[in-house]
Structures are given as structure tokens and as C-alpha cells.
Design an enzyme around this catalytic site. Structure first.
Site, PDB file in Angstrom:
ATOM      1  N   LYS A 126     -66.772  49.451 -16.419  1.00 57.34           N
ATOM      2  CA  LYS A 126     -66.113  49.789 -17.676  1.00 57.34           C
ATOM      3  C   LYS A 126     -64.624  50.015 -17.447  1.00 57.34           C
ATOM      4  O   LYS A 126     -64.207  50.454 -16.381  1.00 57.34           O
ATOM      5  CB  LYS A 126     -66.762  51.047 -18.248  1.00 57.34           C
ATOM      6  N   ASN A 166     -62.074  46.980 -14.030  1.00 57.37           N
ATOM      7  CA  ASN A 166     -61.388  46.531 -15.234  1.00 57.37           C
ATOM      8  C   ASN A 166     -60.276  47.529 -15.552  1.00 57.37           C
ATOM      9  O   ASN A 166     -60.503  48.744 -15.577  1.00 57.37           O
ATOM     10  CB  ASN A 166     -62.390  46.438 -16.391  1.00 57.37           C
ATOM     11  N   CYS A 218     -55.330  44.813 -25.228  1.00 59.45           N
ATOM     12  CA  CYS A 218     -55.013  46.188 -25.567  1.00 59.45           C
ATOM     13  C   CYS A 218     -53.557  46.254 -26.041  1.00 59.45           C
ATOM     14  O   CYS A 218     -52.751  45.382 -25.731  1.00 59.45           O
ATOM     15  CB  CYS A 218     -55.233  47.109 -24.368  1.00 59.45           C
ATOM     16  N   LYS A 247     -58.698  38.962 -18.113  1.00 60.03           N
ATOM     17  CA  LYS A 247     -59.700  38.787 -19.163  1.00 60.03           C
ATOM     18  C   LYS A 247     -58.990  38.432 -20.468  1.00 60.03           C
ATOM     19  O   LYS A 247     -58.309  39.262 -21.065  1.00 60.03           O
ATOM     20  CB  LYS A 247     -60.515  40.067 -19.330  1.00 60.03           C
ATOM     21  N   ASN A 299     -62.996  38.173 -23.996  1.00 59.93           N
ATOM     22  CA  ASN A 299     -63.232  39.482 -24.589  1.00 59.93           C
ATOM     23  C   ASN A 299     -63.878  39.289 -25.963  1.00 59.93           C
ATOM     24  O   ASN A 299     -64.091  38.163 -26.404  1.00 59.93           O
ATOM     25  CB  ASN A 299     -61.911  40.256 -24.716  1.00 59.93           C
TER      26      ASN A 299
END
Length: 221
Positions: A48, A102, A133, A169, A196
Site C-alpha cells: 500500500k 509504492n 496524486c 504507475k 491506476n
């Protein structure tokens, strides 16, 4: 039968004993699934998302089941990189299976610092960079939707972790994902992870409002 695969990198290769990896976010730290099978049988465990400091995540409700999968807006809740390294990584089978961290951050500088913290950890085989993000300094623009921002993050991680395989990613929520892939490759990425979650929204009809407190979230299967 030998199922070994090697992801050839520009700077660092990543060898996996088989091509079965978990997806970040869906498998927690990995330890949550230890009662259900042998974690060491996996080719790799992508944990995670980790941040420099602990994050509480988004308000509830933040997970909604849909007819086509699941919407989530967890908000990258985690205990921070130091807690992961001290209390979770030692219990993962990192000697037998590649552990891939990650990374989540809100600026290239923060990504560099996080990558540098993990560079010397023998239990971490590679870094998966979450560019889906927001860049707070750029007014909330997503790194993964701007090739220049994605390249800046990739370079920062590459500088911070010269000894690790760097995987980026990619977000599917772009006009041209091939352009994004080329931008991170040119910036030093060893490999890319596709993909993603897709941006989505669900409506709670009885309440006449979005089902997620965050309004939108990521749709996955």
C-alpha cells in the site's frame, strides 16, 4: 518449471521468481493476507502507498461497491514510511519475494526524500511511483496528467534512489498515456505499471447525493 522473469531497466533490473504480483492498495502491507496463503509464493508484493509521514486519509464513506467493480477514495491512509520499515517490512518474506514500495508525495522534493529513505533498505527490491496524486505546489494538478510533472517526479525518485529499480504507475485518466510513458522513460524510469484506477462517481439515489464523501473516486475491478 522456471517462471522467473526479469524486468530490464535503464539503471536497475528487477528479477521476479514468477510474474504474479499484487496491486498496490488492494493487498495492504501484505501481512493482512498471510493467514490465507504463503506470501513467499508470490513473485512480488506491491505494498500500500507509503508517505513520509502518517496520513489519516479521506472522510467516510470512502469505499462503494458498484455493479462493475469498486469505487474507492481512501485517500492513501497509511502509518508512514518509518512505521512500515520498523513494524511491517521485517515480517514480510523479502528474502524470498520482491517487496515493491509504492510511494506517495505532493512534490518532487518530497518524492526524492522518500526514495532516499528507502534506497538503503535491503528488504525493498523496487519502488513504484504513484503519479496519480496532486502536486500541492502546482495548485492540485495531478502529476500523472502532466508529462513535465511526471518526468520531474521520476527524476527526483531516480536521484533519491540510484540503487533501486524505479517503476512508475501511470494514470489512465489522460488523453495520451503513451506520451506519459515516454516522458517518464526519458526521465529515468526502469519500467511502468499500467494502470491506476479510472476516475468514477456513484450516486446514492435514496439520499440524492454522491455515494463517496470525496464525491469521486477510483474505479477498479
Amino acid at each position: 518449471m522456471d517462471l522467473t522473469v526479469t524486468l530490464k531497466g535503464q539503471r536497475r533490473d528487477l528479477t521476479l521468481k514468477n510474474p504474479v504480483l499484487t496491486a498496490s492498495g488492494t493487498f495492504g502491507s501484505g501481512l493482512e493476507f498471510a493467514p490465507y496463503g504463503d506470501l513467499a509464493a508470490l513473485g512480488g508484493i506491491v505494498v500500500k502507498g507509503l508517505s513520509l509521514r502518517p496520513r489519516q486519509g479521506n472522510a467516510q464513506p470512502r469505499i462503494v461497491e458498484t455493479t462493475a467493480g469498486m469505487l474507492n477514495a481512501v485517500g492513501l491512509q497509511n502509518d508512514g514510511v518509518e512505521s512500515f520499515l520498523a513494524f511491517k517490512l521485517p515480517h514480510l518474506p523479502w528474502r524470498e519475494t520482491a517487496i515493491i514500495a509504492n510511494l506517495y508525495a505532493t512534490s518532487p522534493e518530497e518524492f526524492r526524500e522518500l526514495a532516499a529513505r528507502l534506497n538503503s533498505e535491503p528488504g525493498v527490491a523496487a519502488l513504484e511511483v504513484n503519479v496519480s496524486c496532486p502536486n500541492v505546489a502546482a495548485g492540485g494538478a495531478l502529476f500523472g496528467q502532466d508529462p513535465k510533472l511526471a518526468a520531474a517526479v521520476t527524476r527526483a525518485v531516480r536521484e533519491g534512489a540510484p540503487d533501486k529499480h524505479v517503476m512508475v504507475k501511470l494514470s489512465p485518466n489522460v488523453t495520451d498515456i503513451a506520451l506519459m510513458a515516454r516522458s517518464v522513460e526519458d526521465a529515468g524510469a526502469d519500467s511502468i505499471s499500467c494502470i491506476n484506477t479510472l476516475l468514477g462517481m456513484a450516486v446514492d439515489l435514496p439520499r440524492r447525493r454522491p455515494a463517496l464523501a470525496n464525491i469521486v473516486g477510483g474505479l477498479s475491478g
